[in-house]
Scaffold this motif. Sequence first.
Motif, mmCIF file in Angstrom:
data_model
loop_
_atom_site.group_PDB
_atom_site.id
_atom_site.type_symbol
_atom_site.label_atom_id
_atom_site.label_comp_id
_atom_site.label_asym_id
_atom_site.label_seq_id
_atom_site.Cartn_x
_atom_site.Cartn_y
_atom_site.Cartn_z
ATOM 1 N N ALA A 116 0.840 -1.202 0.000
ATOM 2 C CA ALA A 116 0.000 0.000 0.000
ATOM 3 C C ALA A 116 0.875 1.253 0.000
ATOM 4 N N LYS A 117 1.906 1.266 0.855
ATOM 5 C CA LYS A 117 2.823 2.413 0.905
ATOM 6 C C LYS A 117 3.540 2.597 -0.433
ATOM 7 N N LEU A 118 3.953 1.486 -1.019
ATOM 8 C CA LEU A 118 4.667 1.546 -2.289
ATOM 9 C C LEU A 118 3.784 2.091 -3.399
ATOM 10 N N SER A 119 2.524 1.672 -3.411
ATOM 11 C CA SER A 119 1.607 2.131 -4.466
ATOM 12 C C SER A 119 1.319 3.623 -4.352
ATOM 13 N N MET A 120 1.348 4.161 -3.124
ATOM 14 C CA MET A 120 1.053 5.581 -2.923
ATOM 15 C C MET A 120 2.232 6.487 -3.264
ATOM 16 N N ALA A 121 3.429 5.908 -3.390
ATOM 17 C CA ALA A 121 4.614 6.720 -3.679
ATOM 18 C C ALA A 121 4.695 7.124 -5.147
ATOM 19 N N HIS A 122 4.044 6.357 -6.033
ATOM 20 C CA HIS A 122 3.989 6.673 -7.470
ATOM 21 C C HIS A 122 5.382 6.779 -8.100
ATOM 22 N N ASP A 123 6.262 5.871 -7.735
ATOM 23 C CA ASP A 123 7.612 5.836 -8.309
ATOM 24 C C ASP A 123 7.569 5.190 -9.696
ATOM 25 N N ASN A 124 8.611 5.478 -10.500
ATOM 26 C CA ASN A 124 8.637 4.903 -11.856
ATOM 27 C C ASN A 124 9.637 3.751 -12.005
ATOM 28 N N PHE A 125 10.389 3.447 -10.958
ATOM 29 C CA PHE A 125 11.332 2.316 -10.966
ATOM 30 C C PHE A 125 11.138 1.536 -9.670
ATOM 31 N N LEU A 126 10.563 0.342 -9.771
ATOM 32 C CA LEU A 126 10.283 -0.479 -8.600
ATOM 33 C C LEU A 126 11.387 -1.512 -8.409
ATOM 34 N N VAL A 127 11.971 -1.523 -7.234
ATOM 35 C CA VAL A 127 13.002 -2.491 -6.853
ATOM 36 C C VAL A 127 12.404 -3.345 -5.738
ATOM 37 N N LEU A 128 12.161 -4.616 -6.040
ATOM 38 C CA LEU A 128 11.382 -5.471 -5.151
ATOM 39 C C LEU A 128 12.202 -6.678 -4.706
ATOM 40 N N ASP A 129 12.290 -6.877 -3.390
ATOM 41 C CA ASP A 129 13.029 -8.010 -2.841
ATOM 42 C C ASP A 129 12.041 -9.016 -2.260
ATOM 43 N N GLU A 130 11.841 -10.118 -2.952
ATOM 44 C CA GLU A 130 10.919 -11.191 -2.550
ATOM 45 C C GLU A 130 9.533 -10.639 -2.200
ATOM 46 N N PRO A 131 8.878 -9.972 -3.145
ATOM 47 C CA PRO A 131 7.595 -9.319 -2.833
ATOM 48 C C PRO A 131 6.455 -10.291 -2.556
ATOM 49 N N THR A 132 6.572 -11.558 -2.960
ATOM 50 C CA THR A 132 5.464 -12.500 -2.739
ATOM 51 C C THR A 132 5.575 -13.235 -1.417
ATOM 52 N N ASN A 133 6.697 -13.078 -0.697
ATOM 53 C CA ASN A 133 6.804 -13.713 0.618
ATOM 54 C C ASN A 133 5.656 -13.248 1.511
ATOM 55 N N HIS A 134 5.074 -14.158 2.250
ATOM 56 C CA HIS A 134 3.984 -13.910 3.207
ATOM 57 C C HIS A 134 2.621 -13.697 2.545
ATOM 58 N N LEU A 135 2.574 -13.532 1.220
ATOM 59 C CA LEU A 135 1.288 -13.315 0.559
ATOM 60 C C LEU A 135 0.631 -14.655 0.221
ATOM 61 N N ASP A 136 -0.696 -14.723 0.391
ATOM 62 C CA ASP A 136 -1.394 -15.930 -0.051
ATOM 63 C C ASP A 136 -1.526 -15.899 -1.574
ATOM 64 N N ILE A 137 -2.022 -16.997 -2.118
ATOM 65 C CA ILE A 137 -2.049 -17.138 -3.575
ATOM 66 C C ILE A 137 -2.906 -16.059 -4.225
ATOM 67 N N ASP A 138 -4.036 -15.732 -3.622
ATOM 68 C CA ASP A 138 -4.909 -14.703 -4.201
ATOM 69 C C ASP A 138 -4.199 -13.358 -4.259
ATOM 70 N N SER A 139 -3.517 -12.987 -3.170
ATOM 71 C CA SER A 139 -2.811 -11.702 -3.141
ATOM 72 C C SER A 139 -1.642 -11.691 -4.117
ATOM 73 N N ARG A 140 -1.004 -12.847 -4.314
ATOM 74 C CA ARG A 140 0.081 -12.922 -5.288
ATOM 75 C C ARG A 140 -0.439 -12.646 -6.694
ATOM 76 N N ALA A 141 -1.606 -13.195 -7.007
ATOM 77 C CA ALA A 141 -2.187 -12.972 -8.332
ATOM 78 C C ALA A 141 -2.527 -11.493 -8.524
ATOM 79 N N VAL A 142 -3.040 -10.843 -7.469
ATOM 80 C CA VAL A 142 -3.357 -9.413 -7.546
ATOM 81 C C VAL A 142 -2.085 -8.606 -7.807
#
Length: 629
Positions: free
Chosen positions: A450-476
């Motif tokens: 949520a914080k990342l989406s509100m920053a409106h950056d143009n270069f996303l650097v993501l470290d294991e973004p699917t960790n802790h997310l369930d399958i539905d949230s991963r698909a989103v």
Amino acid sequence: MILLQGNGLARDFSGDVLFENVNFAIADKARISLVGRNGAGKSTLLKIIVGEEEPSKGELIQARDLTLSYLAQDTGLSSEKTIFDEMESVFIELKKLEKELENLALTLADGGEEALTRYDNMQESFRTKGGYQYEAEIKSVLNGFQFPESMWQQNISDLSGGQKTRLALAKMLLEKPSLLVLDEPTNHLDIATLSWLEGYLKSYAGALLMVSHDRYFLDQVTTETLELAQGKLTRFSGNYSAYLAQKAVQLESEAKAFDKQQKEINALEDYVARNLARASTTKMAQSRRKRLEKMERLDAPSGKEKSAHLVFEAEKRSGNDVLLVSEAALGYDTVLAAPVSLDLKRGEVVAVVGPNGVGKTTFLKSILGEIPLKAGTVKLGANVMVGYYDQAQEGLGLKNTVLDELWNAHRLLPEVEIRTVLGNFLFSGEDVKKTVGMLSGGEKARLLLAKLSMAHDNFLVLDEPTNHLDIDSRAVLENALIDFEGTILFVSHDRYFINRVATQVLELSKDGCRLYLGNYDYYLEKKAEEALGVVNTEIVKSEKVDTRADDKALKAEERRLTRRIEDLSEKLAAIDQQESEITAEMAENPNDYELLGDWQHTLDRLEKENAALEEALLETMSALEDLGL
């Protein structure tokens, strides 16, 4: 043969029902995955199955000779022994028999025919029980779990938590229980280890029951899927992808049946309300009211559970050159990988892969300036705004409330807007007053996104973004990143996620890096060709220089147009369904002129919408065809 069976299982907490009337059977050599959203009760059901918790209702029936091993989430092996000694303890009976054979062999010369016969019988028993292979099996499993021979004499008490978890699973595989129950076994495993484990489990002699968010892993290993949703357990044949296809058909059928019943209920209730008080129609109204009372109400389809809503939109466009890494050496006291080079252009999506410990997270933090390079340079392009997702979740203030965590970064926004954003990420009502420290790993992950989406950056650097997310949230998350028009560099061991999102794969090793111009399946294909000596390294490198930007732009546009076609087709199908329903209603009520007028007005509006959507669909399909891909 049925190893274990559950009949009418239920579990509640202080009157709140987690699940009820759960029935299942686990057959010999079954390969079963248990799926469902976070909080659905998957881990609780596993604990009931293995006997760590008692059900509120129901019973478990198991085979008399059942042997069972259970790996809970992030549960490590606790031992004062060395790694090899602990693995060897699995075969203690074989080692005793081996010692007896050695002692008996010393007495054969004086023991006569009887001693020789006894030795032959013991030797055959030793052979059939795997006595001549157990050491090789230990070595194979340890190497498969990335424990090289140099670590075998290391004390288990000195290992990290992740290493202890991997070692616990390694020991279970060597024990070979008839039923192996695994809760998130893929945590702490890199891609190479995951591939090895998949191959091992495919040929495992016993039965498997597992919970995992790794959809690629489930596709490779499982042949049966149990879904725990809205307190109920439903069985689907096939792996995860087969489950998704069957689930879609089921949801469509359930939705039609539910909508049909709701229309019937509304019609009956309306009739009762209008006619109960009139003497001439009261009996018919009473009859319809009884029909309503006896009707078995269908539940709303489970697919209507609320999902997070995530959109990444850049505030401004970056220049064409986003990131240039030249001859970098990654590491702390020692170099982990070198040389590493990457020329990242606007709109490209690159997944970083490699074994644990090679410096993938270090690479990201070096780009951010948090860890200095041992050698080489990093340069960001013009107008590049970097947004970072930290797998350690250290960017959250644990004492903040959920509301303040977002609001502190955007004080000029009204509270209602912050609450709306949080609602999109499934934080509503009293949830926003919780402190961040009280949240689960999955909730913290959603808050970070949520914080990342509100920053409106143009270069996303993501470290294991699917960790802790369930399958539905991963698909989103996947869909949001696919629609993002900026640039993405990410580290992930989720191969399903890499396959959907990445258009290039950067492989790190201690000797440097290699860039592959495709998704994860393409990467595997090229790695297989390299192993056979098919791929010429110099050709791959020159192809990277000459065609990467154009190829990436085409692929990005192809993805955008394909998703646009899918969206327009879905809207057209919905309009078609709505028009059919209205036409049917008009046929059933030919004399209700007031309603007929309203329905005709709606049909006229839908016809205009349909024409506009069809025109947009044709234009989009034509644009996709023009790409020539």
